[in-house]
Design an enzyme around this catalytic site. Sequence first.
Site, PDB file in Angstrom:
ATOM      1  N   GLU A  29       0.813  -1.210   0.000  1.00  0.00           N
ATOM      2  CA  GLU A  29       0.000   0.000   0.000  1.00  0.00           C
ATOM      3  C   GLU A  29       0.850   1.264   0.000  1.00  0.00           C
ATOM      4  OE1 GLU A  29      -3.709  -1.661   2.690  1.00  0.00           O
ATOM      5  OE2 GLU A  29      -2.085  -0.575   3.675  1.00  0.00           O
ATOM      6  N   ASP A  38      -8.183  -4.511  10.881  1.00  0.00           N
ATOM      7  CA  ASP A  38      -7.708  -3.339  10.151  1.00  0.00           C
ATOM      8  C   ASP A  38      -7.651  -3.519   8.642  1.00  0.00           C
ATOM      9  OD1 ASP A  38      -5.650  -5.096  10.026  1.00  0.00           O
ATOM     10  OD2 ASP A  38      -4.127  -3.750  10.811  1.00  0.00           O
TER      11      ASP A  38
END
Lengths: 353, 353
Positions: B63, B234
Site C-alpha cells: 500500500e 484493520d
Amino acid sequence: MAAPQHFSTRYLSAPDVIALVQRKGVEPCLRGIADYIHADFLRWGAFDKSARVASHSRDGVIELMPIADDQTYAFKYVNGHPKNTRWGLPTVMAFGVLADVATGAPLLLSELTLTTALRTAAMSAVAARALARPGSRTMALIGNGAQSEFQALAFHHLLGITTLRLFDTDPAATAKLQANLQGTGLRTVACSSTAEAVRGADIVTTVTADKTNATILTPDLLAPGMHINAVGGDCPGKTELHADVLRQAQVFVEYAPQTRIEGDIQQLPPDFAVTELWEVLAGQHGGRASDTAATVFDSVGFALEDFSALRFLRDAAAELDMGQPIELIPELSDPKNLFGLLRTRSPLLCVVA
Amino acid sequence: MAAPQHFSTRYLSAPDVIALVQRKGVEPCLRGIADYIHADFLRWGAFDKSARVASHSRDGVIELMPIADDQTYAFKYVNGHPKNTRWGLPTVMAFGVLADVATGAPLLLSELTLTTALRTAAMSAVAARALARPGSRTMALIGNGAQSEFQALAFHHLLGITTLRLFDTDPAATAKLQANLQGTGLRTVACSSTAEAVRGADIVTTVTADKTNATILTPDLLAPGMHINAVGGDCPGKTELHADVLRQAQVFVEYAPQTRIEGDIQQLPPDFAVTELWEVLAGQHGGRASDTAATVFDSVGFALEDFSALRFLRDAAAELDMGQPIELIPELSDPKNLFGLLRTRSPLLCVVA
C-alpha cells in the site's frame, strides 16, 4: 520451501545512476530501457494498472505511480513544479522503488530524475519504431529544454534520425541543445519558427513545457505520412496540439483511461477513437494505415515505463556492481519480536561506518 | 524572494531510528509522537486526505498512503504479508518520505517499520486519553505479538495503566511480552482466556493478527464504562469484535470513509453511526456519554499518523544530528540542462567516499 536469505535494499543515488549511464553509455542505456519497455508492453495484460495518485497544490503537483505484475511491484514518486527553476531546482524530480510482490520487501531504491528523461525518450522511440514511416531521417524538435537531448539521441540511435530541425521560443535553449549534441553525429538546423522547423520533417517531436492549452502544431503544418511524437501535453490544462491535428490523424496512447485526462486528447470527447500502443506492438492492431496517414503518439508517461526503467537499472547495477546496500527495513532475529530491536545495544557505530 | 539553499534528503535507516529511540528513550518517543498526532488531528480540515492505494496479491498487499497539508507532503509504503515470518521477515515492513509541498523536494526518507508500531500505540493512547474513564489503571491486552509491548508502554506512560491482564492463544507470545516488560514497572498477569483477561479491566486492547472475521470480544464480556481499543481489525476480512459489541457501544474512528472498509465496522451497514476522533479532540463532540457507557476506538491506521510520526522523526533527528544526507535528487548547476549531468566527469569516487 527453504527460507530465503535476508534481503537488503540496493540504493542507487543520483550520482550512482549518472555514473552507471556514463559507464554503459547513453546509447546502450536508451536501447536497453527501450527493450525492457517493449518487452513489458507485450505483457500488458499481466499488470495491475491503476491511475496515478496526485496531490495538487498552488505551485505544483506530487504524484505516486504504482504498478505491479505477479512478481514485481514498482512505484515512482514524481513532482511537477514549473516555477522550481527560479530556486535552482529541476521542475521534475523523481525516485522510485522495486519490491518483491511475494513478501513486500523493497529490493531497489533509485533516483529517477535523470532516469525519467531516459525512459520518456526510450518510450517515444519504441512508439515511433512501430508508427513512423520506415526510412524516416529528419525530425523536427519543438521545445529544446531539459528533455530535448534525450529525445534527439533516442531517435538518432533507435530510429536512424540524422537531421534535427530545432525550434524553441528561447534561442538560448536551442544553443544549449546544439552544444550538448556536438560530436554525436546528428546534424542540427536551428529554425526561427515551428512552421520552418517542421518543413520536410518525417517526425515531429513536441516537448514544450508551458502549462497551458497551447497550439504548437496546427493542421496546416501536417504533411502526408508525418509521425507526431507529442510529449509535452501531459497533464490537465497542458496541451500542445490543435484539436484538428488529432482529428485528422490516427492517435495512439499508452493507457487510454489516463491519457484521456492528461494527454492532448483531453480536448476531445471521451469516445474519441484511440489505440493503445501495446496493441500495435503485440500485432493486435495494424498501426499506421498508409504511407500518407498522419500518426500521433499522445504520450503522457505511464507507470509501466518506470517499472521497466527500474528493472533495467536493477539489472545494470547488478552487472556493474554499483549502488550500495541500505538497511531501510530492520533485520530481526525474531520477526515476531519487533520490540527486541530496542533491547539490543545501539547499532549506531556500524551504521556510520 | 531569495533562492533557497540546495537541499539534500536526510536518510534515517532502521538502525538510525533504533538508535534514535534508544537515545531519546521509548517513553519520550511515545509521548512525542502522541503530541504530534494530537496536534495534527486538531488541524484535521487542513489536510488533503485520500484513501490508501492498495495492490493486492496472493500472499499479501502493498500500500501507498499519501497525505498533505499546504506545506508538507508525506507518504508511507507499507506491506502486509501474514506468511512472512516463515521466511524470517516481519509481516509488516514500512518506510516513508516527507516532502516540501512548495517545490516537491523530498526532505526526509525514513524507515517506518519500527516507527509504525510506535505511532500505532501512540494513536491508541491519544484516543484512550479522550475516551477512557479517568483513573483507568487495569488494561486487558489480547494478542501478545509484535505490537503488544508498544501498546503496553504507551498506556502505562500516557494513561497511567499499572496492571496488564494478558492473553494470547500462543503462551510463548505472552512469555515474550512479559520478558520484554520486565523492569518497566508494569504488573502483568498471564490469563488463560480472553474472558479471564478482561475481568476487571478498565480498558481492553485487542491486537490479534489472524486475517479472519474473528470474535475476540463478545457482548457478554462488556462491563459498564469499559473502553475498547480495537487495533487488530484493520483490513477487509479481518475483524476482532462481535457486531453486537459495536452496536452496544459508542464507536469512534480515525477517518470514517477508510474505517468503513477496513475496520471492525465493516460488519455493519454504511450508515452505522460513528464519530471521528478529531471531533472529540477538538471539542466538537462530547466523547464518552457517561461513566457507564462502553466506548470503542475502531483503529485501522491512517496516513495522518504517519505524517505526524515522520514530523517527529525529522525534528528528533535534527535535534540529535542523526541520519545522513543522501543525493536522491541530482544537484544541477543549471536545472534546465539535465543532460549536462552526463557530460561531467564521473562522480563515482566521491559517492563511495
